[in-house]
Design a protein around this motif. Structure first.
Motif, short mmCIF file in Angstrom:
data_model
loop_
_atom_site.label_atom_id
_atom_site.label_comp_id
_atom_site.label_asym_id
_atom_site.label_seq_id
_atom_site.Cartn_x
_atom_site.Cartn_y
_atom_site.Cartn_z
N ARG A 1 -3.46 -7.52 -5.59
CA ARG A 1 -2.57 -8.52 -4.95
C ARG A 1 -1.07 -8.05 -5.40
O ARG A 1 -0.98 -7.84 -6.69
CB ARG A 1 -3.00 -9.80 -6.01
CG ARG A 1 -2.49 -11.05 -5.47
CD ARG A 1 -3.25 -12.18 -6.23
NE ARG A 1 -4.70 -12.20 -5.91
CZ ARG A 1 -5.58 -12.37 -6.67
NH1 ARG A 1 -5.17 -12.49 -8.02
NH2 ARG A 1 -6.80 -12.33 -6.30
N GLY A 2 -0.26 -8.14 -4.24
CA GLY A 2 1.11 -7.90 -4.72
C GLY A 2 1.52 -6.51 -4.74
O GLY A 2 2.43 -6.16 -5.10
N SER A 3 0.39 -5.31 -4.50
CA SER A 3 0.73 -4.21 -4.65
C SER A 3 1.24 -3.35 -3.38
O SER A 3 2.01 -2.58 -3.45
CB SER A 3 -0.49 -3.35 -4.79
OG SER A 3 -1.41 -3.36 -3.85
N GLY A 4 1.37 -4.28 -2.18
CA GLY A 4 1.82 -3.63 -1.12
C GLY A 4 0.67 -2.64 -0.53
O GLY A 4 1.11 -2.35 0.76
N TYR A 5 -0.38 -2.57 -0.85
CA TYR A 5 -1.54 -1.79 -0.27
C TYR A 5 -2.59 -2.80 0.41
O TYR A 5 -2.79 -3.76 -0.34
CB TYR A 5 -1.92 -0.80 -1.27
CG TYR A 5 -1.10 0.22 -1.55
CD1 TYR A 5 -0.86 1.39 -1.00
CD2 TYR A 5 -0.25 0.17 -2.92
CE1 TYR A 5 0.15 2.36 -1.10
CE2 TYR A 5 0.59 1.05 -3.22
CZ TYR A 5 0.82 2.18 -2.40
OH TYR A 5 1.74 3.14 -2.58
N ASP A 6 -3.26 -2.23 1.37
CA ASP A 6 -4.54 -2.93 1.97
C ASP A 6 -5.61 -2.52 1.00
O ASP A 6 -5.72 -1.36 0.52
CB ASP A 6 -4.74 -2.38 3.30
CG ASP A 6 -3.63 -3.32 4.31
OD1 ASP A 6 -2.91 -4.00 3.87
OD2 ASP A 6 -3.96 -2.86 5.30
N VAL B 1 -0.68 4.27 -9.48
CA VAL B 1 -1.87 3.20 -9.90
C VAL B 1 -1.41 2.11 -9.78
O VAL B 1 -0.21 1.73 -9.92
CB VAL B 1 -2.34 3.81 -11.30
CG1 VAL B 1 -2.82 5.31 -11.44
CG2 VAL B 1 -1.44 3.49 -12.15
N ILE B 2 -2.23 1.08 -9.48
CA ILE B 2 -1.87 -0.36 -9.22
C ILE B 2 -2.93 -1.10 -10.17
O ILE B 2 -3.97 -0.84 -10.32
CB ILE B 2 -1.91 -0.75 -7.76
CG1 ILE B 2 -3.40 -0.46 -7.19
CG2 ILE B 2 -0.96 0.10 -6.95
CD1 ILE B 2 -3.77 -1.12 -5.76
N GLY B 3 -2.21 -2.43 -10.50
CA GLY B 3 -3.04 -3.58 -11.09
C GLY B 3 -3.25 -3.20 -12.50
O GLY B 3 -3.04 -2.02 -13.23
N ALA B 4 -3.78 -4.18 -13.08
CA ALA B 4 -4.07 -3.98 -14.82
C ALA B 4 -5.22 -2.95 -14.89
O ALA B 4 -5.15 -2.32 -16.06
CB ALA B 4 -4.59 -5.23 -15.29
N ASN B 5 -6.04 -2.65 -14.09
CA ASN B 5 -7.01 -1.49 -13.88
C ASN B 5 -6.40 -0.29 -13.72
O ASN B 5 -7.53 0.64 -13.64
CB ASN B 5 -8.23 -1.86 -13.53
CG ASN B 5 -9.00 -3.23 -14.15
OD1 ASN B 5 -9.36 -3.08 -15.24
ND2 ASN B 5 -8.98 -4.50 -13.35
N SER B 6 -5.42 -0.02 -13.25
CA SER B 6 -4.84 1.40 -12.94
C SER B 6 -5.72 1.98 -11.86
O SER B 6 -6.11 3.00 -11.98
CB SER B 6 -4.88 2.29 -13.96
OG SER B 6 -3.66 1.46 -15.11
#
Length: 330
Positions: free
Chosen positions: A164-169, A249-254
């Motif tokens: 969410r909000g990362s810009g990636y599908d 890496v994206i999100g809280a879980n990297s």
């Protein structure tokens, strides 16, 4: 006197060692004979089994010896069934070998190996035919939801919130359009363990989608199509002249964002001849007019980069073509 003491000591050690072996074997048999089952979020009954030893094969997916035939055996059940047997289906999918054995999980219609560190699969494996990719009434992609994979330990899962909000599908590795014979099958492709962060415009919704459609079209040419898909994290030379492997890496879980993605495909014709195609695409916007053959690469280059061996049960001298070019083997 000394020698008697030594003999007695040796006997005691031997007896103790024999007891330890007997106890170990008893415990091992106890583990192997356990019949512990649980049900996943899709209602599939899964059995907990002991871990694979190093260099082991996955016996549940091994085919019986039938003179190394390369076409479906006539006495086996048809590929399309309202309730396919999992072991038979997985054996069909993994017929030509596993690329690797790290955290392998079998779904009803595809197999994946999960990278717990990067929260993205190492690879997914599919077996397609003209029948299995046809649209079936009642199988509806729009009814599917992206779902965390609860078969993976919470430490290593990716979540919807990571994207969410990362810009990636949330990009499919096993394509949803490849699994339309059963609603449960298409729903399982929406597990987040089958997803990887992909650039949306210009890649996931364009060139990558074009490659997925190309794979489905191959079922018109071949009676069996086997496809392995996965991420790559390729090195790049930076301004200081040194080469690095860098990825976001994206999100809280990297969750790792791959730099590239691969597909390695083997098509089998009715005369049992085999042909291979191998593709690597950068995870970035690609012009719509770029032909797919621009992304074809030698399959061994992907094997080296990914640390995997594709279709290792097929000797390369059995392949008539690789990337549309006739080999010198056949």
């Amino acid at each position: 006197m000394v020698w008697r003491t030594a003999v007695r000591g040796g006997l005691l050690i031997s007896i103790g060692y024999a007891g330890w072996i007997a106890g170990s074997l008893s415990e091992r048999n106890k583990i192997l004979n356990e019949n512990v089952e649980y049900t996943d979020q899709f209602g599939s009954v899964l059995r907990k089994l002991p871990g694979l030893p190093i260099f082991a094969t996955v016996s549940a997916t091994s085919l019986p010896d039938r003179s190394d035939k390369l076409i479906p055996f006539p006495d086996e059940e048809p590929l399309v069934s309202s309730k396919p047997k999992v072991v038979n289906r997985i054996s069909q999918i993994m017929r030509f070998g596993f690329p690797g054995l790290d955290n392998v999980r079998s779904l009803d219609d595809y197999v994946l190996s999960y990278d717990r560190r990067n929260r993205v699969a190492h690879w997914v494996f599919e077996h397609l035919t003209e029948q299995t990719v046809k649209r079936i009434e009642g199988v509806d992609r729009s009814q599917c939801q992206f779902t965390e994979d609860k078969s993976i330990h919470p430490y290593f899962r990716s979540l919807n919130s990571d994207y969410r909000g990362s810009g990636y599908d949330r990009g499919h590795l096993a394509a949803a359009g490849n699994h339309r014979t059963d609603q449960k099958h298409i729903e399982q492709t929406f597990l987040l363990s089958n997803m990887a962060p992909q650039v949306g415009e210009g890649f996931n919704r364009s060139s990558w989608n074009k490659l997925e459609k190309h794979v489905r079209k191959l079922t018109r040419k071949y009676c069996n199509v086997y496809v392995c898909t996965g991420p790559l994290y390729l090195p790049r030379k930076e301004a200081d002249g040194k080469t690095y492997v860098k990825y976001e890496v994206i999100g809280a879980n990297s969750v790792a964002v791959p730099t590239h993605f691969f597909k390695v495909i083997v098509g089998e014709k009715n005369d049992q001849t085999l042909e291979m195609e191998a593709y690597v695409m950068p995870n970035q916007p690609i012009s719509d007019d770029t032909p797919l053959n621009v992304f074809q690469v030698p399959p061994e280059s992907i094997e080296r980069a990914a640390g995997l061996l594709f279709f290792d049960r097929i000797s390369r001298d059995k392949l008539r073509c690789i990337n549309g070019r006739k080999t010198t083997f056949v």
